[in-house]
Design a protein around this motif. Structure first.
Motif, short mmCIF file in Angstrom:
data_model
loop_
_atom_site.label_atom_id
_atom_site.label_comp_id
_atom_site.label_asym_id
_atom_site.label_seq_id
_atom_site.Cartn_x
_atom_site.Cartn_y
_atom_site.Cartn_z
N GLY A 181 0.36 -1.46 0.09
CA GLY A 181 0.01 0.32 0.17
C GLY A 181 0.81 1.08 -0.37
N GLU A 182 1.96 1.38 0.05
CA GLU A 182 2.89 2.26 -0.22
C GLU A 182 3.02 2.28 -1.57
OE1 GLU A 182 7.69 3.85 1.57
OE2 GLU A 182 6.43 2.05 2.08
N ALA A 183 3.19 3.66 -1.04
CA ALA A 183 3.31 3.92 -2.29
C ALA A 183 4.64 3.96 -3.66
CB ALA A 183 3.63 5.99 -2.73
N THR A 184 4.65 4.33 -4.20
CA THR A 184 5.51 2.53 -5.22
C THR A 184 6.97 4.31 -5.36
OG1 THR A 184 4.80 3.55 -7.89
CG2 THR A 184 4.28 1.35 -6.47
N ALA A 185 6.26 5.04 -5.37
CA ALA A 185 7.49 6.41 -5.81
C ALA A 185 7.32 7.43 -5.22
CB ALA A 185 7.79 6.09 -7.43
N LYS A 186 7.98 8.19 -4.76
CA LYS A 186 7.72 9.44 -3.92
C LYS A 186 8.84 10.69 -5.16
CE LYS A 186 7.27 8.10 0.69
NZ LYS A 186 7.92 6.55 1.01
N TRP A 237 13.82 11.62 -10.98
CA TRP A 237 14.16 11.28 -10.20
C TRP A 237 13.37 10.47 -9.45
CZ3 TRP A 237 11.84 12.35 -4.86
CH2 TRP A 237 13.07 12.14 -4.26
N VAL A 238 14.15 9.52 -8.75
CA VAL A 238 13.65 9.00 -7.65
C VAL A 238 13.79 8.81 -6.66
CG1 VAL A 238 12.62 7.13 -10.08
CG2 VAL A 238 14.24 7.31 -8.59
N ASP A 239 13.00 8.49 -5.32
CA ASP A 239 13.60 8.83 -3.84
C ASP A 239 14.03 7.77 -3.57
OD1 ASP A 239 11.96 6.88 -3.47
OD2 ASP A 239 10.73 8.70 -2.18
N ALA A 240 14.46 6.77 -2.22
CA ALA A 240 14.48 5.29 -2.40
C ALA A 240 14.15 4.39 -2.50
CB ALA A 240 15.25 5.61 -0.56
N THR A 241 12.73 5.06 -1.90
CA THR A 241 11.41 3.96 -2.18
C THR A 241 11.23 3.47 -4.20
OG1 THR A 241 10.40 4.83 -0.42
CG2 THR A 241 8.96 3.10 -1.73
N GLY A 242 11.65 4.21 -4.44
CA GLY A 242 11.38 4.43 -5.87
C GLY A 242 12.85 3.51 -6.63
#
Length: 238
Positions: free
Chosen positions: A39-44, A70-75
């Motif tokens: 359920g967490e977003a796939t990318a911030k 750009w993507v973050d660590a989760t992405g």
């Protein structure tokens, strides 16, 4: 020889990140070892139209300053290729994503670059299963604060790979890889390939062995496409 040394260097950085917890800290604070919670977003990624624009006092309009890819660590976790995404027989272990102090220390070791603006690093090794095929591809993603930071590291990393190749025999020869990235430098050294690419503020590095150039280019295209999808808030596996 070169592949073994390079693999050891990558492993050392990742192991340091995974074991760098102190004083009761948990690995989750700096390292993602498994899939983010359901359920967490796939990318911030930056908001649509990030940067935006505001009308100056004189009422004249300005051109919106849209951010690069750009993507973050989760992405990064989702952007790394999944089992089957680059061929039915290519599989690997769980992606590893590190951030924080470990990345600030580890990025210069891996890229021989100052790594200004580094945010996170992701890594996944994949290899052919169930056959005599020994094909192997290692994927690494580096996400930066700006495209300029990413471009500097990308060029330094490519130069490092060229110099390292020359230390173990004939210098790697340049090859053409078209993966729809903003910048690409690729080279072949015997049966090994190095592909260093930049898409927006993300650097992608592929190390492939025991395979053909066409397969390497396909893997590079898949990697860039996945980064773009995640940057747009899309899970590439859905």
């Amino acid at each position: 020889m070169k592949a073994a040394i390079r693999g050891a260097a990558v492993a050392a950085v990742m192991v340091l990140a995974l074991t760098g917890c102190k004083d009761g800290d948990t690995a989750a604070e700096g390292t993602a070892k498994s899939s983010p919670p359901t359920g967490e977003a796939t990318a911030k990624s930056p908001a649509k139209g990030g940067g935006g624009s505001s009308a100056p006092a004189d009422g004249k309009g300005v051109t919106p300053n849209f951010p690069p890819v750009w993507v973050d660590a989760t992405g990064l976790y989702y952007a790394l290729p999944s089992d089957g995404s680059i061929g039915d027989v290519m599989v690997g272990g769980d992606p590893v994503v590190v951030q924080g102090d470990e990345v600030v220390k580890g990025c210069p070791e891996l890229t021989k670059s100052p790594c200004a603006g580094i945010q996170a690093i992701g890594n996944r090794d994949m290899e052919a299963r169930g056959s005599a095929d020994e094909a192997r591809v290692e994927f690494m993603l580096f996400t930066f604060a700006t495209a300029k930071d990413a471009s500097t590291t990308m060029k330094n990393l490519a130069e490092h790979e060229r110099k390292e190749s020359a230390e173990f025999g004939e210098p790697a020869k340049p090859v053409t890889v078209d993966a729809d990235a903003d910048e690409t430098q690729a080279m072949q050294d015997g049966d090994s390939f190095e592909v260093v690419m930049r898409i927006g503020a993300v650097v992608a590095h592929l190390h492939a062995s025991d395979t053909e150039l066409g397969n390497v280019e396909y893997a590079a295209k898949v990697q860039i496409a996945r980064v773009k999808s995640v940057s747009n808030g899309i899970n590439p596996d859905r």
